[in-house]
Design an enzyme around this catalytic site. Sequence first.
Site, short mmCIF file in Angstrom:
data_model
loop_
_atom_site.label_atom_id
_atom_site.label_comp_id
_atom_site.label_asym_id
_atom_site.label_seq_id
_atom_site.Cartn_x
_atom_site.Cartn_y
_atom_site.Cartn_z
N GLY A 13 0.83 -1.20 0.00
CA GLY A 13 0.00 0.00 0.00
C GLY A 13 0.86 1.25 0.00
O GLY A 13 0.54 2.26 0.63
N ARG A 16 0.63 5.85 -1.82
CA ARG A 16 0.08 7.13 -1.37
C ARG A 16 -0.05 7.15 0.15
O ARG A 16 0.13 6.13 0.82
CB ARG A 16 -1.27 7.42 -2.01
CG ARG A 16 -2.35 6.44 -1.65
CD ARG A 16 -3.68 6.83 -2.28
NE ARG A 16 -4.76 5.95 -1.87
CZ ARG A 16 -6.04 6.22 -2.05
NH1 ARG A 16 -6.41 7.34 -2.64
NH2 ARG A 16 -6.97 5.37 -1.65
N SER A 142 -3.69 0.56 14.31
CA SER A 142 -4.43 1.81 14.47
C SER A 142 -4.95 1.90 15.90
O SER A 142 -5.18 0.87 16.55
CB SER A 142 -5.61 1.85 13.50
OG SER A 142 -6.50 2.91 13.80
N ASN A 148 -13.91 1.44 17.92
CA ASN A 148 -14.31 2.71 17.32
C ASN A 148 -15.68 2.57 16.66
O ASN A 148 -15.92 1.65 15.88
CB ASN A 148 -13.29 3.16 16.28
CG ASN A 148 -13.42 4.62 15.93
OD1 ASN A 148 -13.80 5.44 16.74
ND2 ASN A 148 -13.10 4.95 14.68
N TYR A 154 -12.92 -2.82 10.79
CA TYR A 154 -11.59 -2.22 10.81
C TYR A 154 -10.93 -2.38 12.18
O TYR A 154 -9.76 -2.74 12.29
CB TYR A 154 -11.71 -0.74 10.44
CG TYR A 154 -10.41 0.01 10.25
CD1 TYR A 154 -9.67 -0.12 9.08
CD2 TYR A 154 -9.95 0.89 11.23
CE1 TYR A 154 -8.50 0.58 8.89
CE2 TYR A 154 -8.78 1.61 11.05
CZ TYR A 154 -8.06 1.46 9.88
OH TYR A 154 -6.90 2.16 9.70
N ALA A 157 -9.87 -5.97 12.67
CA ALA A 157 -8.70 -6.29 11.84
C ALA A 157 -7.43 -5.71 12.46
O ALA A 157 -6.39 -6.37 12.52
CB ALA A 157 -8.90 -5.76 10.43
N LYS A 158 -7.50 -4.46 12.91
CA LYS A 158 -6.32 -3.82 13.48
C LYS A 158 -5.93 -4.45 14.82
O LYS A 158 -4.73 -4.57 15.14
CB LYS A 158 -6.56 -2.32 13.65
CG LYS A 158 -6.66 -1.56 12.33
CD LYS A 158 -5.43 -1.74 11.46
CE LYS A 158 -5.40 -0.77 10.30
NZ LYS A 158 -4.20 -0.97 9.44
#
Length: 253
Positions: A13, A16, A142, A148, A154, A157-158
């Site tokens: 990744g 960017r 993260s 969150n 997400y 996964a983190k």
Amino acid sequence: MSRFENKTAIVTGGSRGIGLEIVKTLLADGAKVAILDINEEELANCKEALARFENSIVTYKTDVSSGEDANNAINNVVKEFGKLDILINNAGITRDNMLFKMTDSDWDSVMSVHLNGAFNMSRAAQKHMVDNNFGRIINISSVSALGNRGQANYATAKAGLQGFTKTLAIELGKFGITSNAIAPGFIETDMTKATAERMGLSFEEYRKLLVQDIPVQRSGNPKDIANAVSFLADEDSSFINGQVLYVAGGPTV
């Protein structure tokens, strides 16, 4: 001698945002860097922007969620540069939604890129690192790993990446390979800008809302994360293993 002279790194990744800033930092410190991304257009733009480093970079279109793609990418990098020293598992996506609205696809795609991707890349990379008795695996987690709203996929996964990191540290440490995770807080990227848009806020409104709760009273930027990567990837960080470094401008709970 530059910090990463004679070192080869992979950044997934890396075309960017945080990934690209990590690439720039590693290149500036003397590393040869392979940039992996699924977006061919972004890879081309990235290669053009980094033309001054043309002898030190390669780019490969890679779907990290595919074990075959990951293996091919690792083998190509080793063939091109002769070895692999540093792996940065940065590739990630978001598919935010409240749990009752979240689809199977929202869940599966996030798990596939973050968790399967890190597993595929690390499994393919470790054998080369073991042979060289040296390696640095750095997973980008993260603060969302702590939970969150609207990010059940997400956050899970983190959090999974953090458990994966600690397990790699236990298994690979005796081979001179350290595994650590970096957990960014609020970083100004296209991803956080998209979050602001989804919430119906301008990015500046969103930034001000979050910054008021950050002790250093500013938002983070990709360079903050790249600096942390550089620290953990250094040979002198060999006694730091299995750790999660929160780069969030203040303590986390």
